[in-house]
Design an enzyme around this catalytic site. Structure first.
Site, PDB file in Angstrom:
ATOM      1  N   LYS A  39      23.043  37.929   4.088  1.00  0.00           N
ATOM      2  CA  LYS A  39      21.958  38.757   3.539  1.00  0.00           C
ATOM      3  C   LYS A  39      21.898  40.100   4.268  1.00  0.00           C
ATOM      4  CE  LYS A  39      16.935  39.165   3.855  1.00  0.00           C
ATOM      5  NZ  LYS A  39      16.594  39.649   2.514  1.00  0.00           N
ATOM      6  N   LYS A 135      16.973  31.633 -14.431  1.00  0.00           N
ATOM      7  CA  LYS A 135      17.006  30.500 -13.522  1.00  0.00           C
ATOM      8  C   LYS A 135      18.198  29.577 -13.813  1.00  0.00           C
ATOM      9  CE  LYS A 135      13.278  31.663 -11.337  1.00  0.00           C
ATOM     10  NZ  LYS A 135      12.021  30.913 -11.354  1.00  0.00           N
ATOM     11  N   ASP A 628      -0.385  33.643 -10.712  1.00  0.00           N
ATOM     12  CA  ASP A 628       1.028  33.753 -11.094  1.00  0.00           C
ATOM     13  C   ASP A 628       1.669  32.381 -11.300  1.00  0.00           C
ATOM     14  OD1 ASP A 628       0.919  36.480 -10.951  1.00  0.00           O
ATOM     15  OD2 ASP A 628       1.789  36.617  -8.944  1.00  0.00           O
ATOM     16  N   GLU A 634      10.472  26.460 -14.853  1.00  0.00           N
ATOM     17  CA  GLU A 634      11.531  26.078 -13.925  1.00  0.00           C
ATOM     18  C   GLU A 634      11.666  24.572 -13.730  1.00  0.00           C
ATOM     19  OE1 GLU A 634      11.812  26.812  -9.268  1.00  0.00           O
ATOM     20  OE2 GLU A 634      11.894  28.641 -10.463  1.00  0.00           O
ATOM     21  N   HIS A 723      14.233  44.584  -9.752  1.00  0.00           N
ATOM     22  CA  HIS A 723      15.318  44.050  -8.934  1.00  0.00           C
ATOM     23  C   HIS A 723      16.484  45.031  -8.817  1.00  0.00           C
ATOM     24  CE1 HIS A 723      13.077  40.494 -10.369  1.00  0.00           C
ATOM     25  NE2 HIS A 723      13.268  40.092  -9.139  1.00  0.00           N
TER      26      HIS A 723
END
Length: 793
Positions: A39, A135, A628, A634, A723
């Site tokens: 990362k 996802k 949220d 998911e 993003h």
């Protein structure tokens, strides 16, 4: 790529793998690094602080460390090509040459091409949007969605899988390359032109796919893992035929040993199809459903069965006795040489190493002893193999006895079971799940109070978190700054954020969430029944990592969690400030959840805790509260027959959290990277006054289903992709809003980004929001010019 034959650090062993009993198999390993090394390298590369060669070296070091770890543990089938700089589906698209037209000018620089496909590019006069992201089945991992056209072609554009196999081979290790299967790859993609179905591209794809396999075979690969998780989903006859065609074709062109790999669900009615395919081994996820082991009864004699007995989705220690029972059921019909012991899925979905968790205050040893991360799960595979090979060995019997004792103790822990919490759930009434009035009655009251313009603008919640903000939180956690000092610093940032939002012209403001490290972890820290880790990072997408909380016991709220921050923000402005909460389903899905009671029971406990917070926020004078639920879809089971039951309790939990307020309080929810087409009636049943959704990457296509369903409530379709670092123009966002109003009546539309802005910088955020607000103003002007009237101001 450089070869490292001078550094033969692995001892090459001649193994007759086919004849060995109880081989061990790991489907994939965490690739971000034990301390998020990858990362950090990725983000330094994107910032221009390291070059391509330095990033490549960071990747090589991560692969090397993983291979060493797995070999040291004695794993027989060690994966390669499970590593990725961003996403394994994106890797497959690049390898197979499935490159959308808008990126073709970048083909001379594969790195630039790869990351432009992942998150877009806006530099040196070039401006290309990213590919869509969604996802990965029912996990919190995101993949880059392949794009297909009716004239789609494929070619072997990149040889990453072969390169990494050769890299390991030059180090003295024969690995098992991991590939996404051809049918799953096509099914998880999306058609970008009309008039065809993506599965029709199989005939064009297979020759290139086989070319890739032949390259691996020519380099000495023996086993190849081909992932076909779509085999655990509902398949029509055309897809079943595609599977037969694909694997007949592969079998006729290569002589590799293929492990056909399924996970996240049960084969069920596709079992006969799977065992009929010409492959050497079939992997099934018995951690998901142990009854799947019955497939051993009808497995062809020439086929090996890989049993996913070690759960790759959760962090609880393996019940060795239960695993041994499953394995023995298989060996009642198969020889030990026909049984492989495996992780249920890739260990990508769990943290790296439990031994890095040394802080008793963060993760108490009384809970830690019940847990296992990736490294420990690999050890559990080795232990199972040893137990089956030498059941009388004293040390192994001691391990088994200790494991049995721990399993029993966990069910007796006093701080896991709270009678008051269980009793509160049992006492719930049907009225607890409903608002006082229907949406239309609520909406008229809310509009009269809020007096917002057409196309009201807002953000999803979080604002950029600078190094200073992160340092304040870190120093506060470490005790380096006093509580009062920390509160003062956060309030200072909230004050700046409110003024900033007023200055750019937003209609509905947020406090910025500067006190929050993560949208789930923050709440978990303030709830009973949760515990945490220091280094339990899991990849969500690209360089984005999350540190999921661990739900080990019954859940309840200790005290108000967000009220004072939101109340303070509202005191600074006359414009409405949203209270920002994470919903119960998302808290559940983005945590590692206790496995000793039904998930829906845990979710109702969380919903009651959030309900308490919602009521307190309303009592503090806040008129808009956002709960949220980006993870609502998911957790859907992969079989449609199980959807209604799951969505019934999931939506009930959202309603339970939101239904304690007055009609005049406006409830928002946010959902991102979800397909709504097949669950739209359940989305409507949530009965949120406003839903904001990701829409920019799909170019507003998601709104089609809301239109067709005649969705009755208000919608905020995201107009720019947070993003990506690119800043969309006013014209681009105006076009999206114009498209949105063809689906949804203007008086029910909001204007907002796709998601929270936590990971973005302040400068790009200002430019993007200024453009967004200008787009909203232009849309309002167009409505006024048309003479259309509305009950908004």
């Amino acid at each position: 790529m450089a070869e490292y034959s001078d550094y033969n650090i692995f001892k090459m062993e001649e193994k007759n793998i086919k004849k060995r009993a109880f081989l061990t198999n790991v489907l994939g390993y965490p690739r971000i690094g034990a301390n998020r090394e990858l990362k950090k390298s990725l983000e330094l590369f994107w910032q221009g602080k390291i070059d391509k060669q330095q990033l490549l070296e960071a990747g090589r070091q991560q692969r090397l460390g993983n291979w060493q770890q797995l070999q040291k543990a004695g794993i027989d089938l060690i994966p390669s090509n499970d590593f990725s700089f961003y996403d394994q589906m994106l890797d497959m698209s690049l390898m197979l040459g499935a490159i959308p037209e808008r990126y073709r000018h970048l083909e001379g620089d594969k790195f630039a091409l790869y990351f432009a496909m992942a998150h877009g590019m806006q530099q040196q006069g070039q401006d290309v949007i990213a590919m869509e992201m969604t996802k990965w089945f029912d996990t919190n991992y995101h993949y880059i969605v392949p794009e297909f056209t009716s004239d789609q072609t494929f070619r072997l554009f990149d040889n990453k899988a072969t390169q990494e196999f050769v890299e390991a081979k030059n180090l003295g290790l024969i690995t098992k390359p991991v590939l996404i299967g051809p049918v799953t790859y096509l099914l998880l993609g999306k058609e970008k032109t009309d008039g065809f179905h993506r599965i029709e591209l199989l005939d064009r794809l297979l020759p290139v796919y086989v070319q890739l396999l032949q390259e691996l075979e020519s380099q000495g690969a023996e086993w190849v893992q081909i992932d076909e998780p779509c085999l655990v989903t509902d398949l029509d006859n055309s897809v079943k035929e595609a599977y037969r065609k694909a694997y007949d074709y592969i079998a006729s062109h290569v002589h590799l040993k293929i492990i056909l790999t399924t996970y996240f669900g049960s084969l069920d009615d596709n079992a006969d199809l799977a065992i009929s395919l010409p492959v050497d081994a079939l992997h099934i996820d018995v951690a998901y459903r142990s009854e799947q082991v019955s497939i051993a009864e009808k497995l062809p004699r020439q086929m090996t069965l890989s049993l996913g007995v070690v759960n790759g989705r959760n962090i609880w220690r393996n019940d060795l006795e239960s695993s041994l029972q499953i394995i023995r059921k298989a060996t009642a019909h198969l020889s030990p040489e026909q049984v492989i012991l495996s992780t249920s899925c890739s260990l990508l979905h769990v943290p790296y190493d439990l031994e890095t968790e040394s802080n008793e205050q963060v993760l108490p040893s009384r809970i830690k002893r019940y847990m296992a991360f990736a490294r420990q799960k690999v050890g559990e595979l080795s232990t199972l193999q040893q137990l089956l090979s030498a059941t009388r060995a004293e040390e192994l019997q001691s391990k088994l006895a200790l494991n049995r004792e721990l399993q029993a103790k966990r069910h007796q822990e006093t701080d896991i079971h709270q009678e008051q919490v269980v009793g509160r759930v049992a006492a719930l009434k049907p009225s607890d799940y409903n608002r006082e009035s229907n949406y239309n009655d609520r909406a008229s009251q809310q509009r009269a109070i809020l007096r917002l313009p057409l196309w009201p603008t807002t953000t999803i919640g979080s604002f950029p978190q600078t190094k200073e903000v992160r340092r304040w939180r870190s120093d506060y956690r470490k005790g380096n700054i006093a509580h009062d000092t920390y509160v003062s610093l956060i309030k200072q940032e909230i004050r700046r954020c409110i003024a900033w939002q007023e200055n750019v012209g937003l209609d509905v403001l947020v406090h910025g969430e500067f006190e929050r490290n993560d949208m789930v972890e923050y709440f978990g820290e303030k709830l009973n029944g949760f515990t945490f880790t220091q280094n339990g990072w899991v990849q969500s997408y690209g360089s984005r990592c999350v540190k999921p909380p661990i739900i080990f016991g019954d859940v309840s709220r200790k005290s108000p969690m967000t009220v004072e921050w939101t109340k303070y923000a509202q005191s600074l402005t006359s414009r409405p400030v949203k209270g920002m909460l994470t919903g119960p389903v998302t808290i559940l899905e983005w945590s590692f959840v206790r496995d000793d009671q039904p998930r829906e029971d845990t979710c109702r406990q969380i919903a009651l805790a959030i309900r308490d917070e919602v009521v307190d926020i309303e009592s503090a004078g806040i008129q808009i509260i956002q709960i949220d639920e980006p993870a609502l879809r998911e957790g859907l089971p992969l079989r449609r027959s199980q959807w209604d039951a799951h969505l019934k309790w999931a939506v009930d939990c959202f309603r339970l959290s939101a239904s304690g307020v007055k009609d005049t309080t406006q409830i928002h929810t946010h959902m991102c990277y979800s397909e709504f087409n097949d669950i739209i009636e359940h989305i409507a049943r949530m009965d949120a006054d406003v839903i904001t959704i990701e829409c920019s990457r799909s170019q507003m296509d998601l709104l089609d289903v809301f239109h067709d369903f005649d969705y009755p409530n208000e919608i905020g379709p995201g107009v720019y992709d947070i993003h990506s670092a690119r800043v969309p123009s006013v014209e681009e966002m105006t076009r999206l809003l114009q498209k949105a109003q063809t689906f949804i009546p203007v008086e029910r539309l909001w204007v907002n980004p796709d998601c929270g802005l936590k990971t973005r910088g302040w400068e790009e955020t200002r430019h993007a929001l200024e453009n967004m607000i200008e787009a909203a103003k232009q849309m309002r002007a167009a409505v006024e010019a048309s003479g259309v009237t509305s009950d908004r101001v």
